[in-house]
Enzyme design. Structure first.
Site, PDB file in Angstrom:
ATOM      1  N   SER A  69       0.817  -1.223   0.000  1.00 54.25           N
ATOM      2  CA  SER A  69       0.000   0.000   0.000  1.00 54.25           C
ATOM      3  C   SER A  69       0.844   1.263   0.000  1.00 54.25           C
ATOM      4  O   SER A  69       0.329   2.347   0.273  1.00 54.25           O
ATOM      5  CB  SER A  69      -0.920  -0.007   1.220  1.00 54.25           C
ATOM      6  OG  SER A  69      -0.145  -0.171   2.390  1.00 54.25           O
ATOM      7  N   THR A 174      -0.999   3.381   5.299  1.00 51.93           N
ATOM      8  CA  THR A 174      -0.031   4.438   4.992  1.00 51.93           C
ATOM      9  C   THR A 174       1.144   4.263   5.917  1.00 51.93           C
ATOM     10  O   THR A 174       0.952   3.912   7.082  1.00 51.93           O
ATOM     11  CB  THR A 174      -0.685   5.813   5.295  1.00 51.93           C
ATOM     12  OG1 THR A 174      -1.809   5.957   4.443  1.00 51.93           O
ATOM     13  CG2 THR A 174       0.280   6.961   5.100  1.00 51.93           C
ATOM     14  N   THR A 192       1.715   6.915   0.707  1.00 52.65           N
ATOM     15  CA  THR A 192       0.743   5.830   0.509  1.00 52.65           C
ATOM     16  C   THR A 192       0.266   5.739  -0.932  1.00 52.65           C
ATOM     17  O   THR A 192       0.358   6.722  -1.678  1.00 52.65           O
ATOM     18  CB  THR A 192      -0.500   6.070   1.409  1.00 52.65           C
ATOM     19  OG1 THR A 192      -1.374   4.952   1.357  1.00 52.65           O
ATOM     20  CG2 THR A 192      -1.282   7.301   0.981  1.00 52.65           C
ATOM     21  N   ARG A 202      -9.074  10.509  -6.910  1.00 58.40           N
ATOM     22  CA  ARG A 202      -9.353  10.606  -5.470  1.00 58.40           C
ATOM     23  C   ARG A 202      -8.069  10.940  -4.699  1.00 58.40           C
ATOM     24  O   ARG A 202      -7.022  10.346  -4.931  1.00 58.40           O
ATOM     25  CB  ARG A 202      -9.929   9.287  -4.981  1.00 58.40           C
ATOM     26  CG  ARG A 202     -10.254   9.248  -3.479  1.00 58.40           C
ATOM     27  CD  ARG A 202      -9.150   8.641  -2.650  1.00 58.40           C
ATOM     28  NE  ARG A 202      -9.527   8.512  -1.248  1.00 58.40           N
ATOM     29  CZ  ARG A 202      -8.688   8.139  -0.276  1.00 58.40           C
ATOM     30  NH1 ARG A 202      -7.438   7.865  -0.555  1.00 58.40           N
ATOM     31  NH2 ARG A 202      -9.089   8.044   0.962  1.00 58.40           N
ATOM     32  N   THR A 225      -3.609   7.297   9.787  1.00 59.10           N
ATOM     33  CA  THR A 225      -3.787   6.238   8.793  1.00 59.10           C
ATOM     34  C   THR A 225      -5.230   5.743   8.914  1.00 59.10           C
ATOM     35  O   THR A 225      -5.867   5.936   9.948  1.00 59.10           O
ATOM     36  CB  THR A 225      -2.762   5.103   8.967  1.00 59.10           C
ATOM     37  OG1 THR A 225      -2.996   4.105   7.965  1.00 59.10           O
ATOM     38  CG2 THR A 225      -2.825   4.457  10.337  1.00 59.10           C
ATOM     39  N   GLY A 226      -5.723   5.152   7.845  1.00 55.56           N
ATOM     40  CA  GLY A 226      -7.110   4.692   7.849  1.00 55.56           C
ATOM     41  C   GLY A 226      -7.908   5.390   6.761  1.00 55.56           C
ATOM     42  O   GLY A 226      -7.329   5.904   5.802  1.00 55.56           O
TER      43      GLY A 226
HETATM   44  N1  ASP Z   1      -5.273   7.229   4.804  1.00 58.89           N
HETATM   45  C1  ASP Z   1      -5.029   6.563   3.539  1.00 58.89           C
HETATM   46  C2  ASP Z   1      -5.974   7.121   2.509  1.00 58.89           C
HETATM   47  O1  ASP Z   1      -7.120   7.337   2.805  1.00 58.89           O
HETATM   48  C3  ASP Z   1      -5.155   5.081   3.610  1.00 58.89           C
HETATM   49  C4  ASP Z   1      -4.632   4.415   4.874  1.00 58.89           C
HETATM   50  O2  ASP Z   1      -3.800   4.962   5.576  1.00 58.89           O
HETATM   51  O3  ASP Z   1      -5.074   3.307   5.196  1.00 58.89           O
HETATM   52  O4  ASP Z   1      -5.571   7.260   1.372  1.00 58.89           O
END
Ligand code: ASP
Length: 320
Positions: A69, A174, A192, A202, A225-226
């Site tokens: 990722s 990320t 990321t 996006r 993250t998320g």
């Molecule tokens: N925050 C990242 C995004 O929305 C993804 C992640 O960290 O899981 O692109």
């Protein structure tokens, strides 16, 4: 590798954290954060800046094709393109830079730093960011690995029924690296490929200063993250840093931010949003928290030989 190094008398002072040498620290999101803190640590020991160290850590993850990722081998979007987001920030000066929606450039965190250092801007996107990368001598390359292409074919997005939102694929994450250098300054880097099968164009929280990352020596450093949409909506990392400025510890600040994410997600009917925060202050204190069902793990090194993998507390929504 840091772990293999023999200790010099100078190292010994750092290892024992004596008054002669300020504490150094590196923390990074998820289990692959271990790669990042291992790469960051030798630079911190040598006395390099927090940002240099955080960038080296993030780049080691960008280079690792097994990390699905981030950077090379990252997860592709809905049309099979690997589109990367990144940002950097320096706590002493508040200098910062970001790039979003960049294809064919592996080291997007380093590119974000060039935006910070060599342009009057903070954020470049898409084709403009790629053109700037070429001008700056970054090589254009494919970011697809055979494994990532095979996985994309296996899970490739099916068209959503008319009127329904597009379906995202499984997986995201990320690497956010926060560091504290020998001068007592903080640095941070976020990089990321974002949400799997995201719509072309996006942009998540990760390249946005204040959402995916915020670093200020006078308050603290935080990264996220998320699900980026929920992090942006709740003011993510800036919120965490402002909590520290108001006197909360990094742990209390991360928990306060998760309470806020929970409240917003409940209001919008998307609870539990999967979000996690990580924080570090100039005293070397660390905080982390996440929403329920997130199982957020992060890597920590406070200058000794061991890289510790910790699990963040999951903060449930408090009923109103
Ligand atoms: N925050 C990242 C995004 O929305 C993804 C992640 O960290 O899981 O692109």
């Amino acid at each position: 590798m840091a772990d293999m190094m023999t200790r010099s008398p100078i190292d010994e002072r750092i290892f024992t954290g004596s008054a002669a040498m300020p504490q150094i620290a590196a923390v990074a999101t998820w289990t692959f954060g271990q790669i990042a803190v291992r790469a960051a640590l030798p630079l911190l020991r040598q006395g390099q800046s927090a940002l240099d160290a955080a960038l080296a850590g993030a780049q080691a993850v960008e280079d690792d094709p097994t990390v699905q990722s981030v950077g090379y081998g990252g997860i592709a979007n809905a049309i099979g393109a690997v589109s990367l987001d990144a940002c950097v920030m320096e706590g002493r000066t508040l200098n910062c830079g970001g790039v979003a929606g960049v294809e064919n450039i592996r080291h997007v965190a380093a590119l974000a730093r060039r935006v910070m250092e060599r342009t009057p801007h903070v954020l470049l996107v898409g084709e403009g960011a790629r053109l700037f990368a070429v001008q700056q001598g970054f090589p254009l390359e494919t970011l697809h690995t055979p494994e990532a292409v095979a996985q994309w074919y296996k899970e490739r997005p099916k068209a959503a029924p008319p009127g329904q939102p597009p379906r995202l694929g499984p997986g995201h994450d990320t690497v956010t690296v926060l560091t504290l250098d020998q001068k007592g300054s903080l640095g941070g880097v976020c990089t990321t490929s974002g949400l799997a099968h995201k719509l072309p164009g996006r942009v998540g929280d990760s390249p946005l200063i204040g959402a995916g990352l915020y670093v200020d020596d006078t308050a603290g450093a935080a990264g996220a993250t998320g699900v980026g949409e929920e992090i942006i909506r709740s003011g993510g990392s800036f919120f965490v840093v402002e909590q520290m400025r108001a006197g909360r510890s990094p742990q209390e600040a991360c928990e306060a931010a998760i309470h806020r994410v929970n409240a917003v997600a409940i209001r919008r009917g998307v609870h539990p949003a999967r979000v996690a925060f990580l924080a570090l202050d100039v005293k070397g204190r660390i905080g982390a928290a996440c929403t329920t069902n997130t199982n957020f793990r992060y890597a920590v090194n406070k200058g000794d030989q061991t890289v510790e993998l910790r699990t963040a507390p999951e903060i449930a929504a408090t009923p109103r």
